[in-house]
Design a protein around this motif. Sequence first.
Motif, PDB file in Angstrom:
ATOM      1  N   ASP A 140       0.822  -1.209   0.000  1.00 16.99           N
ATOM      2  CA  ASP A 140       0.000   0.000   0.000  1.00 16.99           C
ATOM      3  C   ASP A 140       0.859   1.262   0.000  1.00 16.99           C
ATOM      4  O   ASP A 140       0.510   2.257  -0.648  1.00 16.99           O
ATOM      5  CB  ASP A 140      -0.931   0.011   1.211  1.00 16.99           C
ATOM      6  CG  ASP A 140      -1.968  -1.101   1.171  1.00 16.99           C
ATOM      7  OD1 ASP A 140      -2.137  -1.731   0.104  1.00 16.99           O
ATOM      8  OD2 ASP A 140      -2.598  -1.348   2.215  1.00 16.99           O
ATOM      9  N   GLY A 141       1.977   1.214   0.706  1.00 16.60           N
ATOM     10  CA  GLY A 141       2.885   2.363   0.726  1.00 16.60           C
ATOM     11  C   GLY A 141       3.462   2.655  -0.643  1.00 16.60           C
ATOM     12  O   GLY A 141       3.529   3.807  -1.070  1.00 16.60           O
ATOM     13  N   PHE A 142       3.882   1.607  -1.343  1.00 19.37           N
ATOM     14  CA  PHE A 142       4.422   1.792  -2.688  1.00 19.37           C
ATOM     15  C   PHE A 142       3.343   2.301  -3.635  1.00 19.37           C
ATOM     16  O   PHE A 142       3.613   3.126  -4.511  1.00 19.37           O
ATOM     17  CB  PHE A 142       5.031   0.498  -3.224  1.00 19.37           C
ATOM     18  CG  PHE A 142       6.281   0.083  -2.498  1.00 19.37           C
ATOM     19  CD1 PHE A 142       7.161   1.015  -1.983  1.00 19.37           C
ATOM     20  CD2 PHE A 142       6.580  -1.250  -2.333  1.00 19.37           C
ATOM     21  CE1 PHE A 142       8.307   0.637  -1.317  1.00 19.37           C
ATOM     22  CE2 PHE A 142       7.731  -1.646  -1.666  1.00 19.37           C
ATOM     23  CZ  PHE A 142       8.587  -0.701  -1.160  1.00 19.37           C
ATOM     24  N   GLU A 143       2.129   1.823  -3.445  1.00 16.83           N
ATOM     25  CA  GLU A 143       1.023   2.293  -4.276  1.00 16.83           C
ATOM     26  C   GLU A 143       0.755   3.776  -4.032  1.00 16.83           C
ATOM     27  O   GLU A 143       0.437   4.514  -4.960  1.00 16.83           O
ATOM     28  CB  GLU A 143      -0.242   1.463  -3.988  1.00 16.83           C
ATOM     29  CG  GLU A 143      -1.412   1.794  -4.885  1.00 16.83           C
ATOM     30  CD  GLU A 143      -1.159   1.531  -6.364  1.00 16.83           C
ATOM     31  OE1 GLU A 143      -1.635   2.348  -7.186  1.00 16.83           O
ATOM     32  OE2 GLU A 143      -0.509   0.531  -6.699  1.00 16.83           O
ATOM     33  N   LYS A 144       0.922   4.239  -2.779  1.00 16.29           N
ATOM     34  CA  LYS A 144       0.751   5.666  -2.472  1.00 16.29           C
ATOM     35  C   LYS A 144       1.859   6.500  -3.107  1.00 16.29           C
ATOM     36  O   LYS A 144       1.627   7.618  -3.550  1.00 16.29           O
ATOM     37  CB  LYS A 144       0.761   5.899  -0.963  1.00 16.29           C
ATOM     38  CG  LYS A 144      -0.479   5.475  -0.255  1.00 16.29           C
ATOM     39  CD  LYS A 144      -0.353   5.722   1.244  1.00 16.29           C
ATOM     40  CE  LYS A 144      -1.536   5.183   1.989  1.00 16.29           C
ATOM     41  NZ  LYS A 144      -1.385   5.337   3.448  1.00 16.29           N
ATOM     42  N   ILE A 145       3.068   5.950  -3.112  1.00 17.19           N
ATOM     43  CA  ILE A 145       4.204   6.692  -3.654  1.00 17.19           C
ATOM     44  C   ILE A 145       4.141   6.764  -5.174  1.00 17.19           C
ATOM     45  O   ILE A 145       4.376   7.813  -5.764  1.00 17.19           O
ATOM     46  CB  ILE A 145       5.532   6.061  -3.185  1.00 17.19           C
ATOM     47  CG1 ILE A 145       5.688   6.250  -1.675  1.00 17.19           C
ATOM     48  CG2 ILE A 145       6.722   6.674  -3.915  1.00 17.19           C
ATOM     49  CD1 ILE A 145       6.821   5.448  -1.061  1.00 17.19           C
ATOM     50  N   GLU A 146       3.812   5.635  -5.813  1.00 16.09           N
ATOM     51  CA  GLU A 146       3.720   5.591  -7.274  1.00 16.09           C
ATOM     52  C   GLU A 146       2.423   4.890  -7.667  1.00 16.09           C
ATOM     53  O   GLU A 146       2.433   3.719  -8.038  1.00 16.09           O
ATOM     54  CB  GLU A 146       4.927   4.858  -7.866  1.00 16.09           C
ATOM     55  CG  GLU A 146       6.220   5.628  -7.735  1.00 16.09           C
ATOM     56  CD  GLU A 146       7.373   4.950  -8.464  1.00 16.09           C
ATOM     57  OE1 GLU A 146       7.132   4.088  -9.316  1.00 16.09           O
ATOM     58  OE2 GLU A 146       8.508   5.304  -8.161  1.00 16.09           O
ATOM     59  N   PRO A 147       1.309   5.609  -7.602  1.00 15.28           N
ATOM     60  CA  PRO A 147       0.010   4.984  -7.898  1.00 15.28           C
ATOM     61  C   PRO A 147      -0.063   4.434  -9.323  1.00 15.28           C
ATOM     62  O   PRO A 147       0.437   5.046 -10.268  1.00 15.28           O
ATOM     63  CB  PRO A 147      -0.997   6.125  -7.720  1.00 15.28           C
ATOM     64  CG  PRO A 147      -0.266   7.238  -7.071  1.00 15.28           C
ATOM     65  CD  PRO A 147       1.187   7.012  -7.274  1.00 15.28           C
ATOM     66  N   GLY A 148      -0.681   3.261  -9.435  1.00 16.76           N
ATOM     67  CA  GLY A 148      -0.937   2.676 -10.738  1.00 16.76           C
ATOM     68  C   GLY A 148       0.279   2.189 -11.496  1.00 16.76           C
ATOM     69  O   GLY A 148       0.174   1.885 -12.685  1.00 16.76           O
ATOM     70  N   SER A 149       1.420   2.082 -10.851  1.00 18.38           N
ATOM     71  CA  SER A 149       2.636   1.664 -11.554  1.00 18.38           C
ATOM     72  C   SER A 149       2.783   0.155 -11.643  1.00 18.38           C
ATOM     73  O   SER A 149       3.732  -0.339 -12.213  1.00 18.38           O
ATOM     74  CB  SER A 149       3.878   2.235 -10.866  1.00 18.38           C
ATOM     75  OG  SER A 149       3.904   3.633 -10.982  1.00 18.38           O
ATOM     76  N   GLY A 150       1.879  -0.593 -11.039  1.00 14.29           N
ATOM     77  CA  GLY A 150       1.969  -2.044 -11.134  1.00 14.29           C
ATOM     78  C   GLY A 150       1.495  -2.720  -9.869  1.00 14.29           C
ATOM     79  O   GLY A 150       1.038  -2.080  -8.932  1.00 14.29           O
ATOM     80  N   ASP A 151       1.620  -4.026  -9.887  1.00 11.29           N
ATOM     81  CA  ASP A 151       1.233  -4.832  -8.730  1.00 11.29           C
ATOM     82  C   ASP A 151       2.429  -4.977  -7.818  1.00 11.29           C
ATOM     83  O   ASP A 151       3.426  -5.603  -8.174  1.00 11.29           O
ATOM     84  CB  ASP A 151       0.730  -6.200  -9.199  1.00 11.29           C
ATOM     85  CG  ASP A 151       0.340  -7.105  -8.052  1.00 11.29           C
ATOM     86  OD1 ASP A 151       0.195  -6.602  -6.918  1.00 11.29           O
ATOM     87  OD2 ASP A 151       0.181  -8.305  -8.291  1.00 11.29           O
ATOM     88  N   TYR A 152       2.332  -4.418  -6.625  1.00  9.73           N
ATOM     89  CA  TYR A 152       3.458  -4.417  -5.698  1.00  9.73           C
ATOM     90  C   TYR A 152       3.411  -5.588  -4.709  1.00  9.73           C
ATOM     91  O   TYR A 152       4.266  -5.676  -3.842  1.00  9.73           O
ATOM     92  CB  TYR A 152       3.482  -3.100  -4.915  1.00  9.73           C
ATOM     93  CG  TYR A 152       3.731  -1.896  -5.780  1.00  9.73           C
ATOM     94  CD1 TYR A 152       4.958  -1.733  -6.421  1.00  9.73           C
ATOM     95  CD2 TYR A 152       2.765  -0.925  -5.959  1.00  9.73           C
ATOM     96  CE1 TYR A 152       5.202  -0.629  -7.211  1.00  9.73           C
ATOM     97  CE2 TYR A 152       2.999   0.190  -6.751  1.00  9.73           C
ATOM     98  CZ  TYR A 152       4.220   0.323  -7.370  1.00  9.73           C
ATOM     99  OH  TYR A 152       4.461   1.418  -8.156  1.00  9.73           O
ATOM    100  N   THR A 153       2.438  -6.491  -4.854  1.00  5.58           N
ATOM    101  CA  THR A 153       2.291  -7.583  -3.901  1.00  5.58           C
ATOM    102  C   THR A 153       3.517  -8.491  -3.879  1.00  5.58           C
ATOM    103  O   THR A 153       4.118  -8.711  -2.831  1.00  5.58           O
ATOM    104  CB  THR A 153       1.021  -8.401  -4.202  1.00  5.58           C
ATOM    105  OG1 THR A 153      -0.099  -7.531  -4.126  1.00  5.58           O
ATOM    106  CG2 THR A 153       0.853  -9.538  -3.221  1.00  5.58           C
ATOM    107  N   LYS A 154       3.906  -9.022  -5.014  1.00 10.84           N
ATOM    108  CA  LYS A 154       5.049  -9.945  -5.069  1.00 10.84           C
ATOM    109  C   LYS A 154       6.349  -9.220  -4.736  1.00 10.84           C
ATOM    110  O   LYS A 154       7.213  -9.778  -4.060  1.00 10.84           O
ATOM    111  CB  LYS A 154       5.129 -10.604  -6.437  1.00 10.84           C
ATOM    112  CG  LYS A 154       3.971 -11.548  -6.687  1.00 10.84           C
ATOM    113  CD  LYS A 154       4.384 -12.749  -7.434  1.00 10.84           C
ATOM    114  CE  LYS A 154       3.285 -13.711  -7.748  1.00 10.84           C
ATOM    115  NZ  LYS A 154       2.135 -13.786  -6.958  1.00 10.84           N
ATOM    116  N   LEU A 155       6.469  -7.992  -5.164  1.00  9.95           N
ATOM    117  CA  LEU A 155       7.659  -7.211  -4.840  1.00  9.95           C
ATOM    118  C   LEU A 155       7.779  -7.032  -3.326  1.00  9.95           C
ATOM    119  O   LEU A 155       8.862  -7.172  -2.767  1.00  9.95           O
ATOM    120  CB  LEU A 155       7.614  -5.845  -5.532  1.00  9.95           C
ATOM    121  CG  LEU A 155       8.818  -4.935  -5.302  1.00  9.95           C
ATOM    122  CD1 LEU A 155      10.107  -5.594  -5.781  1.00  9.95           C
ATOM    123  CD2 LEU A 155       8.594  -3.604  -6.001  1.00  9.95           C
ATOM    124  N   SER A 156       6.667  -6.781  -2.660  1.00 14.20           N
ATOM    125  CA  SER A 156       6.685  -6.632  -1.205  1.00 14.20           C
ATOM    126  C   SER A 156       7.128  -7.926  -0.525  1.00 14.20           C
ATOM    127  O   SER A 156       7.912  -7.903   0.422  1.00 14.20           O
ATOM    128  CB  SER A 156       5.301  -6.226  -0.694  1.00 14.20           C
ATOM    129  OG  SER A 156       4.962  -4.954  -1.194  1.00 14.20           O
TER     130      SER A 156
END
Length: 190
Positions: A140-156
Amino acid sequence: MNKKLKDIKQQAKRLQIIEAAARLMVQKGVEQTSLSDIANEAGISKGSLYYYYASKDDLIFDIADAHINRISENLFSIIEARKGNADWKEVLKILFERIMAAETRGRLHIYLIQQALNGNDALMERFQKKYREWYEMMRDGFEKIEPGSGDYTKLSLLIVASLDGFLIQSLLGLSTVTADEFVNHLNLQR
């Protein structure tokens, strides 16, 4: 004494006990740390210790909670402080540096995970819950920093696993990567 003041004093005493116990458990191990040792380290009587903690397991759970909550608060504060002001490479560098610099907390973290893996089911459940929260918080933090840039689930998931692995390597005295190397090899160009 009013109830609020009494609660504050009791919380301060619990924190004093938790910090003393964590120091000893990191140095000596849980099995070798007695409640008498903890009372002496905390500067209180054994009877006072029993007032706050009926068993060593109760104390271990509070140590684990305090430790896990500290990591969560640290991660959350980094993400909140940097949102809008830095890209997430910068956030990851800060997180990596803080985790790697906290040797005592790192030893405690690994030790508590070991206890969970060795049959402490209640501790295992706490770690499972917190790790899921960390994955979500990071995503969720990465999504706030760069919204819509991809799925951050696996990266997290990969980042948390990498941080644990680097922490273990560091505690073993093995060379590890720098914060810059860590984020640069993730290839986070979006």
